[in-house]
Design a protein around this motif. Sequence first.
Motif, PDB file in Angstrom:
ATOM      1  N   LYS A   1       0.809  -1.158   0.413  1.00  0.00           N
ATOM      2  CA  LYS A   1       0.124  -0.588   0.283  1.00  0.00           C
ATOM      3  C   LYS A   1       1.291   1.214  -0.120  1.00  0.00           C
ATOM      4  CE  LYS A   1      -2.361  -3.364   0.456  1.00  0.00           C
ATOM      5  NZ  LYS A   1      -3.024  -4.008  -0.311  1.00  0.00           N
ATOM      6  N   LEU A   2       0.221   2.173  -1.314  1.00  0.00           N
ATOM      7  CA  LEU A   2       1.231   3.202  -1.093  1.00  0.00           C
ATOM      8  C   LEU A   2       0.704   4.898  -0.152  1.00  0.00           C
ATOM      9  CD1 LEU A   2       3.840   5.592  -2.094  1.00  0.00           C
ATOM     10  CD2 LEU A   2       2.470   5.321  -3.731  1.00  0.00           C
ATOM     11  N   LEU A   3       1.468   4.773   0.649  1.00  0.00           N
ATOM     12  CA  LEU A   3       0.883   5.831   1.598  1.00  0.00           C
ATOM     13  C   LEU A   3       1.421   7.270   1.224  1.00  0.00           C
ATOM     14  CD1 LEU A   3      -1.616   6.823   3.502  1.00  0.00           C
ATOM     15  CD2 LEU A   3       0.322   6.210   5.691  1.00  0.00           C
ATOM     16  N   LEU A   4       0.993   8.473   0.615  1.00  0.00           N
ATOM     17  CA  LEU A   4       1.440   9.137  -0.176  1.00  0.00           C
ATOM     18  C   LEU A   4       0.967  10.426   0.573  1.00  0.00           C
ATOM     19  CD1 LEU A   4       3.954  10.324  -3.081  1.00  0.00           C
ATOM     20  CD2 LEU A   4       1.670  10.284  -4.289  1.00  0.00           C
ATOM     21  N   ASN A   5       2.687  11.553   0.826  1.00  0.00           N
ATOM     22  CA  ASN A   5       1.848  12.914   1.737  1.00  0.00           C
ATOM     23  C   ASN A   5       1.941  14.084   0.650  1.00  0.00           C
ATOM     24  OD1 ASN A   5       2.136  13.821   4.954  1.00  0.00           O
ATOM     25  ND2 ASN A   5       3.537  14.579   3.209  1.00  0.00           N
ATOM     26  N   MET A   6       0.570  14.117   1.411  1.00  0.00           N
ATOM     27  CA  MET A   6       0.449  16.480   0.719  1.00  0.00           C
ATOM     28  C   MET A   6       0.372  16.724   2.559  1.00  0.00           C
ATOM     29  SD  MET A   6      -0.346  14.994  -1.379  1.00  0.00           S
ATOM     30  CE  MET A   6      -1.237  16.577  -2.362  1.00  0.00           C
ATOM     31  N   GLY A   7       1.754  18.166   1.318  1.00  0.00           N
ATOM     32  CA  GLY A   7       2.267  19.034   3.110  1.00  0.00           C
ATOM     33  C   GLY A   7       1.177  20.263   2.652  1.00  0.00           C
ATOM     34  N   PRO A   8       0.291  20.393   3.251  1.00  0.00           N
ATOM     35  CA  PRO A   8      -0.473  22.071   2.928  1.00  0.00           C
ATOM     36  C   PRO A   8       0.442  23.213   3.435  1.00  0.00           C
ATOM     37  CG  PRO A   8      -1.598  20.232   3.736  1.00  0.00           C
ATOM     38  CD  PRO A   8      -0.630  19.412   3.918  1.00  0.00           C
ATOM     39  N   ARG A   9      -0.510  23.969   3.269  1.00  0.00           N
ATOM     40  CA  ARG A   9       0.852  25.760   3.629  1.00  0.00           C
ATOM     41  C   ARG A   9      -0.117  25.975   4.418  1.00  0.00           C
ATOM     42  NH1 ARG A   9       1.320  28.752  -1.993  1.00  0.00           N
ATOM     43  NH2 ARG A   9      -0.499  29.156  -2.278  1.00  0.00           N
ATOM     44  N   GLY A  10       0.816  25.694   5.447  1.00  0.00           N
ATOM     45  CA  GLY A  10      -0.063  26.648   6.771  1.00  0.00           C
ATOM     46  C   GLY A  10      -0.709  28.027   7.410  1.00  0.00           C
ATOM     47  N   GLU A  11      -0.307  29.208   6.159  1.00  0.00           N
ATOM     48  CA  GLU A  11      -0.768  30.252   5.990  1.00  0.00           C
ATOM     49  C   GLU A  11      -2.041  30.680   5.757  1.00  0.00           C
ATOM     50  OE1 GLU A  11       2.051  30.711   2.774  1.00  0.00           O
ATOM     51  OE2 GLU A  11       2.556  29.253   4.282  1.00  0.00           O
ATOM     52  N   ASP A  12      -2.592  30.203   4.697  1.00  0.00           N
ATOM     53  CA  ASP A  12      -3.594  30.057   3.681  1.00  0.00           C
ATOM     54  C   ASP A  12      -4.572  28.480   4.084  1.00  0.00           C
ATOM     55  OD1 ASP A  12      -1.962  28.930   1.636  1.00  0.00           O
ATOM     56  OD2 ASP A  12      -2.585  30.349   0.678  1.00  0.00           O
ATOM     57  N   ALA A  13      -3.831  27.704   4.223  1.00  0.00           N
ATOM     58  CA  ALA A  13      -5.233  26.036   3.906  1.00  0.00           C
ATOM     59  C   ALA A  13      -4.913  25.792   3.518  1.00  0.00           C
ATOM     60  CB  ALA A  13      -6.000  26.187   4.902  1.00  0.00           C
ATOM     61  N   THR A  14      -3.745  26.194   1.688  1.00  0.00           N
ATOM     62  CA  THR A  14      -4.049  25.748   0.934  1.00  0.00           C
ATOM     63  C   THR A  14      -2.893  24.616   0.458  1.00  0.00           C
ATOM     64  OG1 THR A  14      -2.943  26.972  -0.191  1.00  0.00           O
ATOM     65  CG2 THR A  14      -5.347  27.397  -0.009  1.00  0.00           C
ATOM     66  N   VAL A  15      -3.290  23.600  -0.968  1.00  0.00           N
ATOM     67  CA  VAL A  15      -1.902  22.568  -1.267  1.00  0.00           C
ATOM     68  C   VAL A  15      -0.968  23.319  -1.720  1.00  0.00           C
ATOM     69  CG1 VAL A  15      -2.092  20.025  -2.334  1.00  0.00           C
ATOM     70  CG2 VAL A  15      -3.862  20.875  -0.708  1.00  0.00           C
ATOM     71  N   PRO A  16      -0.352  23.954  -1.893  1.00  0.00           N
ATOM     72  CA  PRO A  16       0.911  24.165  -2.737  1.00  0.00           C
ATOM     73  C   PRO A  16       0.433  23.227  -4.763  1.00  0.00           C
ATOM     74  CG  PRO A  16       1.948  23.581  -0.704  1.00  0.00           C
ATOM     75  CD  PRO A  16       0.727  22.611  -1.286  1.00  0.00           C
ATOM     76  N   ALA A  17       0.925  24.109  -5.446  1.00  0.00           N
ATOM     77  CA  ALA A  17       0.773  24.309  -6.854  1.00  0.00           C
ATOM     78  C   ALA A  17       1.449  22.797  -7.146  1.00  0.00           C
ATOM     79  CB  ALA A  17       1.257  25.023  -7.943  1.00  0.00           C
TER      80      ALA A  17
END
Length: 376
Positions: A336-352
């Motif tokens: 199983k692949l658990l691929l990580n996302m690291g959203p931005r803290g200053e605006d709660a968005t996922v980087p491009a």
Amino acid sequence: MVASWWSRAGLGIFVHWTPASVPGWAPPYVPADRLPLAGRRSPLGWAPYAEWYENALRFPGSPVSAHHRATYGSRPYASFGGDFNDALGNWDPNAWARDFRRAGARYAVLVAKHHDGFCLWPSEVANPHRAGWHTTRDVVGEFAEAVRAEGLRFGVHYSGGLDRTFDDRPIGTGADAVSAVPRGSYPAYAGAQMRELIRRYRPDILWNDIAWPGSPSDVQRLVEYYRFAVPHGVVNDRLMPHAPIRRALSLPGAKALYDGWERRTTVRGEGSVPRRPPHHDFSTREFARCTRPDPYGITRGIDHGFGYNRDFPPEAYLGREALETLVRETAAGGGKLLLNMGPRGEDATVPAEQQLRLEWLAELTRELTPDGCVPG
């Protein structure tokens, strides 16, 4: 025997989102096995892991300390919790969940508490060392509701082994991490919080990190409580209970021996290799492949870390071909692949750059299977 739903869940999305996502910075990537060779006696203080920002601040000569002084002066790390809470007004968990489903994920795991001790839910278990160190919005609950509405399973990550509000010593090596697992009042605190998470959110995956501060019987009771509350749930392999042998690391030369062993496993490409605890359903690897015959999962970032790092260049991220190869080979090997996302803290968005990888996964999963999910 592991739950049948997990056996069919090929791809999951991990989300590391903490107050460290506000400064969102770590030094340039250096392979873990090369950091000690570069003269770093405390490689974790120099590692490219933005989610370890607070720990790196404990080393006055580290790149993070230099960056922090130049950017924030003497501002304390704890102040980033306020920025994080302020940004939650922009957060749309439903949009994240839709993107995860389109990418072919069958489950999503949220870091509810990382090593800085900050809780992504308004916990009723009071932190005796840092009052109010949690979100005002119920991020865990809203995240769970959003991903389940899209047909995904929900998992919760909890840092049972480290909490810098209870033990803030600098962690430079793996041996330091083992030594820094808090004792005293912390085992009861962690146990109460973990039970609160289980009771409130009924997570399909219980993903503990590092170790567990309590005794073997504490671990057994916790797992029994979880299995009673969530009969179909699965547990990872990091609920390693406290053992008196940890005190042996205080003996002369013991830490050097431990760190040498860990460095050798890294050089061989085995990544982080947790020992097998008495209670678990699947094994884990970080940034490494696995050949074990038992159920296993591979976890890694889209880039060289887990938390958001604003200074990572485009080449630090997995390319399209590498991403497709990782997905196909992991599925072919039964993992199983658990691929990580690291959203931005200053605006709660996922980087491009991360959003683009989700779009690539969406295209790939449409090719692999008619139901739009990565097969297990």
